[in-house]
Design an enzyme around this catalytic site. Structure first.
Site, PDB file in Angstrom:
ATOM      1  N   VAL A   1    -104.222 -16.140  15.573  1.00  0.00           N
ATOM      2  CA  VAL A   1    -105.592 -16.391  15.105  1.00  0.00           C
ATOM      3  C   VAL A   1    -105.796 -17.865  14.790  1.00  0.00           C
ATOM      4  CG1 VAL A   1    -107.312 -15.804  13.358  1.00  0.00           C
ATOM      5  CG2 VAL A   1    -105.783 -14.036  14.246  1.00  0.00           C
TER       6      VAL A   1
ATOM      7  N   ALA B   1    -124.578 -25.368  12.611  1.00  0.00           N
ATOM      8  CA  ALA B   1    -124.233 -25.529  11.200  1.00  0.00           C
ATOM      9  C   ALA B   1    -125.088 -26.591  10.518  1.00  0.00           C
ATOM     10  CB  ALA B   1    -122.759 -25.894  11.070  1.00  0.00           C
TER      11      ALA B   1
ATOM     12  N   ARG C   1     -94.070 -23.646  11.732  1.00  0.00           N
ATOM     13  CA  ARG C   1     -93.527 -24.318  12.914  1.00  0.00           C
ATOM     14  C   ARG C   1     -94.661 -24.781  13.810  1.00  0.00           C
ATOM     15  NH1 ARG C   1     -92.516 -18.911  13.436  1.00  0.00           N
ATOM     16  NH2 ARG C   1     -90.481 -19.157  12.474  1.00  0.00           N
TER      17      ARG C   1
ATOM     18  N   GLU D   1    -114.855 -12.402   6.859  1.00  0.00           N
ATOM     19  CA  GLU D   1    -115.397 -11.612   7.975  1.00  0.00           C
ATOM     20  C   GLU D   1    -114.321 -11.219   8.977  1.00  0.00           C
ATOM     21  OE1 GLU D   1    -117.470  -9.380   9.962  1.00  0.00           O
ATOM     22  OE2 GLU D   1    -118.944 -10.614   8.925  1.00  0.00           O
TER      23      GLU D   1
ATOM     24  N   VAL E   1    -111.836  -7.829   9.036  1.00  0.00           N
ATOM     25  CA  VAL E   1    -112.197  -6.463   9.421  1.00  0.00           C
ATOM     26  C   VAL E   1    -112.757  -6.463  10.836  1.00  0.00           C
ATOM     27  CG1 VAL E   1    -113.603  -4.438   8.870  1.00  0.00           C
ATOM     28  CG2 VAL E   1    -112.704  -5.874   7.026  1.00  0.00           C
TER      29      VAL E   1
ATOM     30  N   ILE F   1    -115.872  -8.494  15.700  1.00  0.00           N
ATOM     31  CA  ILE F   1    -117.114  -7.753  15.452  1.00  0.00           C
ATOM     32  C   ILE F   1    -117.668  -8.171  14.090  1.00  0.00           C
ATOM     33  CG2 ILE F   1    -118.176  -5.475  15.322  1.00  0.00           C
ATOM     34  CD1 ILE F   1    -115.649  -4.355  16.699  1.00  0.00           C
TER      35      ILE F   1
ATOM     36  N   GLU G   1     -96.550  -4.603  16.840  1.00  0.00           N
ATOM     37  CA  GLU G   1     -95.444  -5.411  16.336  1.00  0.00           C
ATOM     38  C   GLU G   1     -94.120  -4.691  16.565  1.00  0.00           C
ATOM     39  OE1 GLU G   1     -95.856  -8.392  15.149  1.00  0.00           O
ATOM     40  OE2 GLU G   1     -98.056  -8.385  14.989  1.00  0.00           O
TER      41      GLU G   1
ATOM     42  N   ASP H   1    -102.853  -0.624   8.119  1.00  0.00           N
ATOM     43  CA  ASP H   1    -103.775  -1.690   8.529  1.00  0.00           C
ATOM     44  C   ASP H   1    -105.221  -1.202   8.472  1.00  0.00           C
ATOM     45  OD1 ASP H   1    -104.322  -4.333  10.116  1.00  0.00           O
ATOM     46  OD2 ASP H   1    -105.251  -2.772  11.335  1.00  0.00           O
TER      47      ASP H   1
ATOM     48  N   LYS I   1    -108.636  -2.359   5.953  1.00  0.00           N
ATOM     49  CA  LYS I   1    -109.986  -2.674   6.436  1.00  0.00           C
ATOM     50  C   LYS I   1    -111.025  -1.714   5.864  1.00  0.00           C
ATOM     51  CE  LYS I   1    -107.886  -4.387  10.693  1.00  0.00           C
ATOM     52  NZ  LYS I   1    -107.593  -4.087  12.118  1.00  0.00           N
TER      53      LYS I   1
END
Length: 433
Positions: free
Chosen positions: A14, A33, A46, A127, A130, A134, A187, A198, A202
């Protein structure tokens, strides 16, 4: 245009996606913005040899970002609980705004973090925590602000949805899980995905934003998909259903339901058509009715898109010195309600039951009698002579809606029968009417 400085902590999937999109679309984002959003520092355990950071300073100490006086917004993308919590609280103490994609952090420590941010006069935005790309938090907190939200239900873990989708072809859970790991969807330790943790993180956040209640992750019910078989998936289809791993939150007069579990959904419903690694969230409001939010629930640039949307929101406030902010969970602190999370015994659902019966006269009558004694009506029953094996035959029953405590008592008696063998398989069913 005024410059707003961003520091990124964590350069994994991410973090990399966020850096790349924010760099690639810098001019477009600035136009939206009303300010120039500049990445001025990056820190990660790393370096990534596949990424060109240009002249952005890089450090292996994430606190170099938090302690940099020129950084306006700290983007926390390291994941996990404790280290992330300490990092975020340190950023808040230093007067930094925070953007995070860490659903575990918010679900477990969000109440404490939001309180600290409120006192410090800074924003914490989440945001991307979750449903990935989306924008469902924004939809619930802002787009549906006029509505009393009655329930929320969603496929909010792509790994589990991929596994259940592939199992419709008759493949075993273990085989598809290995494939998901090879493809990078799961994973090496898949527990959080396949056991529903998980999704529960959420769902906790969605329920709080939807109902205006404190975050209560520890009180929710969680059941995974590791015991789902191709047999049950196929027979659910014969009954007109698909099995999906859903998070369901429902507001009731006596409290809220907060539960994650495999669920039979009518094949005709839109959410039953959501396959592969995609996510979908249904939200039911009293004014608007049912709405559905659908798309990629993970991925580098998809989730990075949601991270940057939060960065833009915060940067606008920084650039204009605006005090107008959306409350963290969509409700002013004095409007939050401390509603109880209901026990699973108090929830209502229809049920798919698979009972392994011995091939003896009168067994079906005994099963029906036990269900009847507990006030459980049968919607349909399925038994195939061709499936008789070693004197045992599966009996598939779909019930009408009842309380879970009724089903629990009935299952205890069914399993105690001398005419049945082994555990009764139970899968909840929802029609979303």
């Amino acid at each position: 245009m005024k410059d707003v400085s961003v520091g990124i902590c964590g350069l994994g999937t991410v973090g990399g996606g966020t850096f790349n999109v924010l760099t690639r679309n810098a001019r477009l984002i600035a136009g939206r913005a009303g300010c120039n959003i500049r990445i001025t520092r990056v820190a990660s355990r790393r370096a990534r040899e596949d990424m060109d950071l240009g002249d952005v300073p890089f450090s292996t100490d994430i606190y170099d970002v938090v302690n940099d006086p020129d950084v306006d917004i700290v983007v926390e993308l390291i994941g996990g609980y404790d280290a992330a919590k300490e990092l975020v609280l340190a950023a808040i103490r230093n007067g930094k705004h925070v953007v995070t994609a860490n659903k575990a952090l918010i679900a477990v420590h969000g109440n404490e973090i939001f309180e600290a941010a409120e006192k410090a006069g800074v924003v914490v935005a989440y945001e991307a925590g979750v449903a990935g790309g989306i924008p469902v938090i924004k939809a619930v907190r802002e787009g549906m602000a006029a509505n009393r939200i009655d329930w929320i239900a969603g496929i909010i873990n792509g790994t589990g949805n991929y596994i259940l989708t592939e199992m419709r072809a008759g493949r075993e859970f273990s085989e598809v899980l290995k494939e998901a790991q090879d493809l990078g969807y799961a994973e090496a330790d898949p527990t959080f995905d396949v056991e529903g943790i998980d999704a529960a993180h959420k769902l906790t956040i969605l329920a709080s934003a939807g109902f205006g209640v404190p975050l209560q992750f520890e009180k929710g019910f969680t059941e995974g998909i590791s015991k789902i078989t191709p047999y049950d998936i196929a027979h659910a289809e014969l009954l007109g259903y698909r099995i999906k791993h859903l998070g369901i939150a429902r507001r009731r007069d006596d409290g809220i339901e907060l539960r994650v579990h495999p669920t039979l959904v009518p094949q005709s419903h839109l959410i039953a058509q959501v396959d592969g690694v995609l996510n979908a969230v249904l939200v039911d409001g009293d004014a608007v009715g049912q709405t559905m939010y659908y798309g990629p629930g993970a991925g580098d640039e998809a989730t990075g898109s949601a991270v940057i949307a939060d960065i833009v929101d915060v940067a606008r406030a920084v650039a204009t010195e605006s005090k107008l902010r959306v409350p963290y969970l969509g409700f002013s602190p004095d409007a939050m309600e401390d509603l109880d999370v209901l026990s699973m015994e108090d929830i209502q659902s229809a049920y798919y039951l698979r009972i392994t019966a011995l091939d003896r006269p009168g067994v079906l009558a005994k099963i029906a009698s036990i269900l009847s004694e507990h006030g459980i009506n049968i919607e349909s029953i399925m038994q195939k002579e061709s499936e008789l094996k070693d004197g045992r035959i599966p009996v598939i029953i779909l019930t009408h809606t009842v309380q879970e405590r009724q089903i629990n008592r009935a299952i205890e008696e069914l399993e105690a029968l001398s005419d049945t063998d082994g555990e009764v398989v139970r899968i909840r069913a929802e029609n979303f009417n």
